[in-house]
Design an enzyme around this catalytic site. Sequence first.
Site, mmCIF file in Angstrom:
data_model
loop_
_atom_site.group_PDB
_atom_site.id
_atom_site.type_symbol
_atom_site.label_atom_id
_atom_site.label_comp_id
_atom_site.label_asym_id
_atom_site.label_seq_id
_atom_site.Cartn_x
_atom_site.Cartn_y
_atom_site.Cartn_z
ATOM 1 N N GLU A 187 -47.857 -5.478 -17.435
ATOM 2 C CA GLU A 187 -48.338 -6.943 -17.731
ATOM 3 C C GLU A 187 -47.487 -7.969 -16.993
ATOM 4 O O GLU A 187 -47.299 -9.174 -17.143
ATOM 5 C CB GLU A 187 -48.005 -7.412 -19.214
ATOM 6 C CG GLU A 187 -48.756 -6.407 -20.153
ATOM 7 C CD GLU A 187 -48.938 -6.679 -21.321
ATOM 8 O OE1 GLU A 187 -49.019 -7.994 -21.609
ATOM 9 O OE2 GLU A 187 -48.750 -5.880 -22.250
ATOM 10 N N LYS B 248 -54.268 -12.560 -27.940
ATOM 11 C CA LYS B 248 -55.355 -13.239 -28.712
ATOM 12 C C LYS B 248 -55.961 -14.563 -28.009
ATOM 13 O O LYS B 248 -56.885 -15.111 -28.403
ATOM 14 C CB LYS B 248 -55.111 -13.595 -30.134
ATOM 15 C CG LYS B 248 -54.906 -12.185 -30.942
ATOM 16 C CD LYS B 248 -54.825 -12.905 -32.539
ATOM 17 C CE LYS B 248 -53.461 -13.600 -32.891
ATOM 18 N NZ LYS B 248 -52.261 -12.454 -32.518
ATOM 19 N N HIS C 160 -42.342 -14.273 -37.456
ATOM 20 C CA HIS C 160 -42.990 -13.747 -38.733
ATOM 21 C C HIS C 160 -42.028 -13.116 -39.409
ATOM 22 O O HIS C 160 -41.138 -12.174 -38.836
ATOM 23 C CB HIS C 160 -43.990 -13.112 -38.376
ATOM 24 C CG HIS C 160 -45.434 -13.765 -37.870
ATOM 25 N ND1 HIS C 160 -46.340 -13.073 -37.297
ATOM 26 C CD2 HIS C 160 -45.883 -14.909 -38.249
ATOM 27 C CE1 HIS C 160 -47.411 -14.107 -37.283
ATOM 28 N NE2 HIS C 160 -47.073 -15.008 -37.640
ATOM 29 N N TYR C 161 -42.025 -13.048 -40.872
ATOM 30 C CA TYR C 161 -41.274 -12.189 -41.525
ATOM 31 C C TYR C 161 -42.268 -11.483 -42.593
ATOM 32 O O TYR C 161 -42.863 -12.501 -43.418
ATOM 33 C CB TYR C 161 -40.092 -12.739 -42.141
ATOM 34 C CG TYR C 161 -39.189 -11.443 -42.571
ATOM 35 C CD1 TYR C 161 -38.451 -10.996 -41.933
ATOM 36 C CD2 TYR C 161 -39.179 -11.355 -44.141
ATOM 37 C CE1 TYR C 161 -37.495 -9.824 -42.382
ATOM 38 C CE2 TYR C 161 -38.326 -10.529 -44.469
ATOM 39 C CZ TYR C 161 -37.464 -9.879 -43.735
ATOM 40 O OH TYR C 161 -36.748 -8.565 -44.079
ATOM 41 N N TYR D 223 -40.586 -4.376 -34.762
ATOM 42 C CA TYR D 223 -39.172 -4.837 -35.165
ATOM 43 C C TYR D 223 -38.242 -4.804 -33.796
ATOM 44 O O TYR D 223 -37.282 -4.541 -33.648
ATOM 45 C CB TYR D 223 -38.603 -3.959 -35.969
ATOM 46 C CG TYR D 223 -39.134 -4.237 -37.458
ATOM 47 C CD1 TYR D 223 -38.516 -5.012 -38.345
ATOM 48 C CD2 TYR D 223 -40.505 -3.426 -37.832
ATOM 49 C CE1 TYR D 223 -39.206 -5.122 -39.565
ATOM 50 C CE2 TYR D 223 -40.807 -3.785 -39.065
ATOM 51 C CZ TYR D 223 -40.349 -4.672 -39.928
ATOM 52 O OH TYR D 223 -40.743 -4.763 -41.114
ATOM 53 N N HIS D 224 -38.679 -5.634 -32.855
ATOM 54 C CA HIS D 224 -37.721 -6.032 -31.782
ATOM 55 C C HIS D 224 -38.166 -7.711 -31.791
ATOM 56 O O HIS D 224 -39.289 -8.085 -31.616
ATOM 57 C CB HIS D 224 -38.495 -5.457 -30.417
ATOM 58 C CG HIS D 224 -37.586 -6.165 -29.128
ATOM 59 N ND1 HIS D 224 -36.921 -5.295 -28.498
ATOM 60 C CD2 HIS D 224 -37.723 -7.125 -28.379
ATOM 61 C CE1 HIS D 224 -36.196 -6.180 -27.372
ATOM 62 N NE2 HIS D 224 -36.957 -7.389 -27.552
ATOM 63 N N HIS E 38 -38.966 -11.476 -31.450
ATOM 64 C CA HIS E 38 -40.066 -12.146 -30.531
ATOM 65 C C HIS E 38 -40.417 -13.250 -31.609
ATOM 66 O O HIS E 38 -40.120 -13.253 -32.622
ATOM 67 C CB HIS E 38 -41.113 -11.252 -30.323
ATOM 68 C CG HIS E 38 -42.016 -10.770 -31.730
ATOM 69 N ND1 HIS E 38 -41.544 -9.599 -32.492
ATOM 70 C CD2 HIS E 38 -42.933 -11.270 -32.440
ATOM 71 C CE1 HIS E 38 -42.389 -9.459 -33.329
ATOM 72 N NE2 HIS E 38 -43.340 -10.133 -33.311
#
Lengths: 338, 338
Positions: free
Chosen positions: B174, B196, B257-258, B263-264, B266
């Site tokens: 990417e 998205k 977000h939680y 789980y890295h 961002h």
Amino acid sequence: MSDGNCQSDVNEPPCAKKIKKDEKNDNGVAEPVLDLKDFIPSKILNNNTNRKTVCVQGNFKDKSGVALVILEKNAFKEDELDSEGYFSAESDLKTFFQNDIYGNFECFPKSSINGVKTTIIYPATEKHIAKFSQQEVHIIQETSDCYNKLTLPHIEKEQFNLQWVYNILEGRSEQERVVYDNKCEKEGFVLVPDLKWDGLTKETLYLLAIVRQRGIKSLRDLDGSHLPLLKRVRDEGKKAIFEKYKVPGSQLRIYFHYQPSFYHLHIHFTYLRHEAPGIYAEKSHLLDTVINNIEMMTDYYKKATLPFTIREMDTLFNVYETNGYVQKIKPDIKLIDK
Amino acid sequence: MSDGNCQSDVNEPPCAKKIKKDEKNDNGVAEPVLDLKDFIPSKILNNNTNRKTVCVQGNFKDKSGVALVILEKNAFKEDELDSEGYFSAESDLKTFFQNDIYGNFECFPKSSINGVKTTIIYPATEKHIAKFSQQEVHIIQETSDCYNKLTLPHIEKEQFNLQWVYNILEGRSEQERVVYDNKCEKEGFVLVPDLKWDGLTKETLYLLAIVRQRGIKSLRDLDGSHLPLLKRVRDEGKKAIFEKYKVPGSQLRIYFHYQPSFYHLHIHFTYLRHEAPGIYAEKSHLLDTVINNIEMMTDYYKKATLPFTIREMDTLFNVYETNGYVQKIKPDIKLIDK
């Protein structure tokens, strides 16, 4: 007590008389007949691609004055999802692609099941136009200092009228709507359905707890002394909602707005899956998190930097703009270069 | 890198071949032709009345296996808001009521501009059905203790594969999509458009900052030592987005977000007016608030009780249910008594 949803304000004018097109009114005068084919659009004020609504400004042929046409795609009605409706031979299917088990198409159902909710405001005023125009919105990081120097004087100057709140608390209004009432002047509160909710549908459940104690303007005023009140609202509110509506506490979003729409402490209760207005991270603060923050640091909300969103048209925006905290969007950078 | 939006996952399978209906594939075998008139619906799995989408389970006449049909009303296209489109003589208008300047109607436009996005999954597996079914969702209040005893062991056991993240960070994947890259191993990060987002439309702007430092699983791991990293992501991320897309920092929602979807560490950047998935108060934490919390209390995220939402079908739900923190909804109390 409702937090301003433009659409529903306009779509449900109070005491709407049901008058059919061309029908004569009490004076024997025909109502003005509006037809979409005579509408000459001039500007798209707002296009919400999530909710599939659009607001178009224009005018009607041979008529003076501005008109607004608001279109909204209808939600799917479950009784149209059958062989007479979407799954009938009349539905035309255009293929975009098919890959393994996935196919992507566009379906053109028969017109009669594919209606579009249409609201016409004519003649429309400048206020209507402003209300339906997409507004530039900004986030402001309100430090403790900003609150005291800029926000608080603004709140005090605007002097929001809270009489309607006191009417509910003192039993003069809306008593038949009260779901739960704890009359303790220090830790009590009244729980009522929000005006946006029909009071029945679990999917859109929305209630408000209004505390009895006066003078707590918002989150900003809370400290350790309010913990018993906050826990009471949480625990008794959950219990009352479970008893009456059978929605358990783990499926409730219980939160404050900041800034609130009126400066007398109140707490929102919505069904977790309901995408109610203003539940975004920049606007809503979960009651449990507020309690936890105060337990960790009694003066958390006196010290914290709290975000809030504001539209360029709001008077508080001017206050922050004048003091150099935020800038209006320049019209020439409104579009992304492609 | 996308945070699980069911719709888009399914509508955009990777490397989709564009195959027209009835076209023959490489083996000379005609692709199965699916037609909505042969679809026999058996169950509505989900009906989102806000976004106007519905998912219907059923089967195709004379074919074995389950099929899913997902319908979504299209957003309004601006070039159809004219005298050839919605405002043409072909639009039929049914009046609900007219009251003073407000009129409420239902419009039936010509079929060709009133398409419905249609996705067919056939044959569909149990997993597809579960994914598209309306799930019971709960909020869990995760104390520090719950995190260490229940959530953390679950994260470690599940061992999410992060190879795709490392591929981006190490320049193996990417790279043409990278908008900004700070190569510092301790405080650097890569900024890429979220899958998205189309990369063009300001209204739906969505980028992700992926930090270079490994081993920071989520918000929970952050403390005072990460402040330089967090401020760099905020300040350099805002600057890069303004330079490339002309969206100022005050119109960005920048958040964690939680629980996160991987789980890295961002950080999400979305346009403030964009109603992106998962921006609700129970799921998103603004970066500015996180920075402020850590500045007020360096071990805030070690000590705090953090809410997260969870579906009954998720394995972590079972962990919390077994330990008595949450209960499944009993089928007999799913409806409100009217």
